[in-house]
Design a protein around this motif. Structure first.
Motif, short mmCIF file in Angstrom:
data_model
loop_
_atom_site.label_atom_id
_atom_site.label_comp_id
_atom_site.label_asym_id
_atom_site.label_seq_id
_atom_site.Cartn_x
_atom_site.Cartn_y
_atom_site.Cartn_z
N VAL A 170 1.15 -1.25 0.02
CA VAL A 170 0.15 0.15 -0.19
C VAL A 170 0.99 1.13 0.08
O VAL A 170 2.05 1.22 0.79
CB VAL A 170 -0.83 0.00 1.17
N ASN A 171 0.81 2.30 -0.86
CA ASN A 171 1.25 3.36 -1.03
C ASN A 171 2.71 3.27 -1.18
O ASN A 171 3.48 3.97 -0.45
CB ASN A 171 0.96 4.24 0.48
N GLY A 172 3.23 2.34 -2.00
CA GLY A 172 4.47 2.15 -2.18
C GLY A 172 5.23 1.12 -1.36
O GLY A 172 6.53 0.86 -1.67
N LEU A 173 4.78 0.99 -0.01
CA LEU A 173 5.23 0.01 0.95
C LEU A 173 5.00 -1.38 0.60
O LEU A 173 3.87 -1.61 0.45
CB LEU A 173 5.12 0.61 2.40
N ILE A 174 5.77 -2.19 0.99
CA ILE A 174 5.38 -3.57 0.93
C ILE A 174 5.82 -4.34 2.36
O ILE A 174 6.97 -4.09 2.84
CB ILE A 174 6.53 -4.22 -0.17
#
Length: 384
Positions: free
Chosen positions: A113-117
């Protein structure tokens, strides 16, 4: 390079910000070196959030990346637009370094989500929140709960009400007699775990990874721990920490195979009447106030060379992206692209394993955790 004061002489600050917001991460990383004021601007929480909103609304998916797992269990990524246009996938694959030193079959990408994994090695009780675009990662502290790896379900998402990223691990003690379920919730902002007992009584989640959609995680669920017949959709709300069961759309037979997935920004279901069937129906969930309704979107006709036996098992999730008149379907081990107007297959990629879609972003998990720590310490220092 000219200083930012010279640039500001020709352009107002508001216009400079608007221009920077529309640039890719690689360019922004370079512009951080222009001056201290540009560094502060680009790394500010407001700029990072606005950049996420713009990239998320991008219909061309130019900032979207798909992570694969190759035959050596290493992760690779591919730009999503290339899947729509390229015939040879291998030309667009790039290496990506996981924060977990040695990836194995037990290494899972929990979600994005939002570039975070969130990537986890459950057996070693090792997990990270990781931004592969800016190569920053935060290792999660070990949970105080003794997780049992044979029955773990997990999910990763964003709590907008607290501007916090959270990881959920649910321990189903399959090999124990008491079947007591333990829910562990990690908060990145507080860098801490919350453990809840006696949750989900009589509800057994089927897919390993919950699908995050609009503040909630969704799983297919059954009423028996050893029964893979999907009875409901079960959701977890990050904002208030509550569980909810949703009824399935009134279609399919009792022996239908049901997968939970995402179409764009909507929760979706993939209905397959039986293992090895030639078609699946795609249903999408829509909200109208407090009411929820299901709408059949389209039917997918599988080519003869695609083996969907594994894909229709309820433990697997899927993702569908639509661009112009093209439909991109991501299954566990196959990627199919259709002509949206004719529903005819254009081409197919066979992969070892699809993992997750992520969007390039500037979100730094270390800064979020550090900011949360400082906020916790500030009330104590004010009283000292």
């Amino acid at each position: 390079m000219a200083s930012d004061s010279i640039i500001s002489f020709f352009l107002p600050d508001e216009l400079i910000t608007e221009i920077l917001l529309r640039l890719p991460i690689k360019s922004l990383s370079k512009f951080m070196c222009v001056s201290k004021s540009w560094l502060q601007l680009i790394s500010s929480p407001a700029f990072v959030k606005n950049h996420i909103k713009l990239t998320a609304n991008d219909k061309g998916y130019i900032y979207h990346r798909l992570i694969f797992r190759n035959t050596n269990d290493d992760f690779k990524f591919c730009p999503l637009p290339a899947l729509f246009t390229k015939q040879q996938l291998i030309e667009e694959l790039f290496d990506i370094d996981s924060p977990i030193e040695r990836t194995t079959l037990s290494t899972h990408i929990v979600g994005s989500v939002n570039g975070l994994i969130c990537v986890a090695h459950v057996r070693q009780r090792e997990a990270y929140i990781w931004n592969p675009t800016i190569t920053k990662s935060k290792e999660l502290p070990k949970s105080t709960s003794n997780l049992c790896s044979d029955g773990i379900k997990c999910g990763f998402g964003y709590d907008e009400s607290r501007d916090d990223y959270k990881v959920v691990f649910i321990d189903y003690p399959i090999r124990r007699h008491n079947h007591r379920t333990v829910v562990n919730i990690y908060s990145l902002r507080t860098n801490s775990w919350t453990t809840l007992h006696d949750q989900l009584q009589g509800i057994f989640l089927l897919n390993l990874h919950g699908r995050f959609v609009n503040g909630k995680l969704y799983w297919t669920s059954s009423t028996c721990i050893n029964n893979y017949k999907v009875c409901n959709i079960t959701s977890f709300d990050f904002a208030d920490g509550t569980w909810e069961s949703l009824e399935l759309p009134s279609c399919g037979k009792d022996n239908s195979y049901i997968n939970v997935g995402v179409v764009g920004s909507d929760l979706s279901l993939l209905y397959t009447c039986q293992r090895g069937a030639a078609t699946s129906n795609v249903w999408i969930m829509k909200h109208s106030g407090v009411n929820v309704s299901w709408t059949k979107l389209f039917t997918i006709k599988y080519p003869q060379n695609i083996k969907i036996q594994r894909c229709v098992a309820p433990a697997f999730t899927f993702s569908i992206h639509i661009r112009h008149s093209e439909i991109l379907l991501l299954l566990d081990s196959a990627i199919m692209i259709y002509d949206g107007s004719t529903r005819q297959l254009k081409h197919t990629f066979h992969v070892n394993q699809c993992e997750e879609i992520y969007v390039e972003s500037l979100v730094n998990p270390l800064k979020i955790s550090d900011q949360g720590r400082r906020n916790q310490e500030s009330p104590q220092s004010s009283h000292s």
